[in-house]
Design an enzyme around this catalytic site. Structure first.
Site, PDB file in Angstrom:
ATOM      1  N   ALA A 198       0.856  -1.190   0.000  1.00 35.99           N
ATOM      2  CA  ALA A 198       0.000   0.000   0.000  1.00 35.99           C
ATOM      3  C   ALA A 198       0.889   1.236   0.000  1.00 35.99           C
ATOM      4  O   ALA A 198       1.238   1.760   1.060  1.00 35.99           O
ATOM      5  CB  ALA A 198      -0.930  -0.006   1.208  1.00 35.99           C
ATOM      6  N   GLU A 199       1.252   1.700  -1.204  1.00 32.20           N
ATOM      7  CA  GLU A 199       2.188   2.823  -1.307  1.00 32.20           C
ATOM      8  C   GLU A 199       1.638   4.094  -0.679  1.00 32.20           C
ATOM      9  O   GLU A 199       2.386   4.863  -0.054  1.00 32.20           O
ATOM     10  CB  GLU A 199       2.550   3.061  -2.772  1.00 32.20           C
ATOM     11  CG  GLU A 199       3.498   2.034  -3.367  1.00 32.20           C
ATOM     12  CD  GLU A 199       2.834   0.691  -3.659  1.00 32.20           C
ATOM     13  OE1 GLU A 199       3.553  -0.308  -3.845  1.00 32.20           O
ATOM     14  OE2 GLU A 199       1.579   0.664  -3.709  1.00 32.20           O
ATOM     15  N   GLN A 212       8.908  -0.343  -4.443  1.00 30.91           N
ATOM     16  CA  GLN A 212       9.554  -1.548  -4.962  1.00 30.91           C
ATOM     17  C   GLN A 212       9.979  -1.403  -6.419  1.00 30.91           C
ATOM     18  O   GLN A 212      11.081  -1.800  -6.801  1.00 30.91           O
ATOM     19  CB  GLN A 212       8.614  -2.736  -4.788  1.00 30.91           C
ATOM     20  CG  GLN A 212       9.308  -4.070  -4.842  1.00 30.91           C
ATOM     21  CD  GLN A 212       8.388  -5.193  -4.379  1.00 30.91           C
ATOM     22  OE1 GLN A 212       7.518  -5.616  -5.135  1.00 30.91           O
ATOM     23  NE2 GLN A 212       8.574  -5.654  -3.157  1.00 30.91           N
ATOM     24  N   PHE A 213       9.110  -0.840  -7.259  1.00 30.47           N
ATOM     25  CA  PHE A 213       9.429  -0.546  -8.660  1.00 30.47           C
ATOM     26  C   PHE A 213       8.841   0.809  -9.019  1.00 30.47           C
ATOM     27  O   PHE A 213       7.829   1.237  -8.453  1.00 30.47           O
ATOM     28  CB  PHE A 213       8.851  -1.610  -9.601  1.00 30.47           C
ATOM     29  CG  PHE A 213       9.634  -2.891  -9.643  1.00 30.47           C
ATOM     30  CD1 PHE A 213      10.691  -3.056 -10.526  1.00 30.47           C
ATOM     31  CD2 PHE A 213       9.320  -3.932  -8.785  1.00 30.47           C
ATOM     32  CE1 PHE A 213      11.406  -4.243 -10.558  1.00 30.47           C
ATOM     33  CE2 PHE A 213      10.026  -5.121  -8.809  1.00 30.47           C
ATOM     34  CZ  PHE A 213      11.077  -5.277  -9.704  1.00 30.47           C
ATOM     35  N   HIS A 259       7.450  -1.951 -14.586  1.00 31.26           N
ATOM     36  CA  HIS A 259       8.682  -2.257 -13.858  1.00 31.26           C
ATOM     37  C   HIS A 259       9.903  -1.561 -14.461  1.00 31.26           C
ATOM     38  O   HIS A 259      11.016  -1.756 -13.967  1.00 31.26           O
ATOM     39  CB  HIS A 259       8.938  -3.766 -13.844  1.00 31.26           C
ATOM     40  CG  HIS A 259       8.010  -4.535 -12.975  1.00 31.26           C
ATOM     41  ND1 HIS A 259       6.675  -4.673 -13.259  1.00 31.26           N
ATOM     42  CD2 HIS A 259       8.217  -5.219 -11.817  1.00 31.26           C
ATOM     43  CE1 HIS A 259       6.100  -5.421 -12.326  1.00 31.26           C
ATOM     44  NE2 HIS A 259       7.024  -5.761 -11.440  1.00 31.26           N
TER      45      HIS A 259
END
Length: 345
Positions: free
Chosen positions: A80-81, A103-104, A150
């Site tokens: 959950a950014e 993460q990406f 990504h």
């Protein structure tokens, strides 16, 4: 004999110092060492992100930090950014210095609202009474053969937002020092890490840093054309410059390092010497950081230019499937084609 003995001892001490203070590290390990140093120096530094704990992150940048500093300082978060950034804002208001990992690159957009409407504005909203020492680490860019979302380069979205600082190291040495400087900043810093360079090694001087966080740097001197880029693109520009040298063209390369604010002085000085500028980036070219540099250099060094400022970028389409990434991303050939066009004027 005693004089020679003294010299030998000094030489041995110097060799030991060099061996101790300069290490050959991949960029990812340099970041890890920089995070470790910041955490050792300041108990208020906390790390937050998805799978950054026992796993050490998908790129292992936080490897062993959970083991050594514990789960209260290296925290695995839900996927959950928005929650990660919102929590970091609250922690910063309570005196902590959180470092968030996205993460990406393409996963950052669920947190976009928190970053641009809250994090970036909080200090201004409180007339400087509240600081936001939050670092957001963003692995970005292509060249890794990954799937959709990504391999993107979203820097320009955030460079457009007042209240944010943006930096991107291109070498392990800069990664080690810049992450520590970003954490020490009382302003929010977006820290864009060129993921395709994570496992490329370079010397890291652990005892000395000669460049400020928001400074650009000439990394290769030349006389005919100036090339400017950041992150992984710097390596592409250096390859292009080496090829050009074999063909008799002298190229100067400037590593931006900081995307907001941009340190224009070395760029302007270089353009006044060479008369030609090519700016390169992996991101799409429309409304991009190269666009801003082209406009500013044209304003400040117009009478030094012997040719229009040229841009080399990703194409203005969504990032393609992995098998097409080499056609999408700028390479030395595309950079040299722009150099040829600049020299043709």
């Amino acid at each position: 004999m005693s004089q020679h003995g003294t010299m030998t001892d000094k030489g041995a001490d110097a060799a030991t110092l060099t061996e101790r203070d300069i290490q050959e590290l991949p960029l990812a390990k340099a970041l890890n060492a920089g995070l470790r140093k910041a955490m050792e120096d300041d108990d208020r530094v906390l790390l937050m992100g998805e799978d950054i704990g026992p796993l050490g992150g998908v790129f292992r940048v936080t490897e062993h930090l959970h083991r050594d500093f514990g789960p209260k300082r290296v925290m695995d978060t839900p996927l959950a950014e928005s929650g990660i950034i919102g929590t970091a804002i609250g922690l910063a208001m309570r005196g902590y210095r959180p470092v968030c990992e996205i993460q990406f690159d393409g996963f950052i957009f669920p947190g976009f609202d928190q970053i641009t409407t809250q994090l970036a504005k909080m200090t201004s909203r409180h007339q400087g009474a509240v600081t936001m020492p939050v670092v957001i680490r963003v692995p970005y860019g292509g060249h890794i053969g990954a799937v959709e979302h990504h391999q993107e380069s979203p820097e320009a979205y955030f460079a457009h937002t007042a209240g944010l600082r943006l930096v991107s190291p291109s070498t392990p040495h800069d990664a080690y020092w810049m992450i520590q400087e970003a954490i020490a900043s009382n302003d929010p810093v977006m820290f864009f890490e060129p993921k395709s360079r994570y496992w490329h090694k370079g010397p890291v001087d652990l005892s000395s840093n000669v460049a400020a966080l928001h400074s650009s740097k000439v990394v290769r001197t030349g006389e005919d054309v100036t090339l400017v880029g950041h992150g992984a693109m710097v390596n592409v520009l250096m390859q292009a410059a080496e090829i050009a040298a074999g063909e008799g063209t002298s190229i100067e390369v400037v590593d931006l390092r900081s995307l907001s604010p941009i340190d224009y002085a070395p760029i302007i000085e270089s353009v006044r010497k060479t008369g030609r500028l090519v700016v390169a980036s992996e991101a799409p070219g429309f409304v991009s950081i190269p666009s801003e540099i082209a406009a500013t250099v044209t304003e400040q060094a117009f009478y030094s230019l012997e040719a229009p400022v040229l841009r080399v970028s990703g194409f203005d389409v969504p990032f393609p499937p992995a098998k097409l990434e080499t056609a999408y991303l700028p390479d030395p050939d595309r950079v040299l084609e722009a150099v040829d066009r600049a020299l043709a004027y």
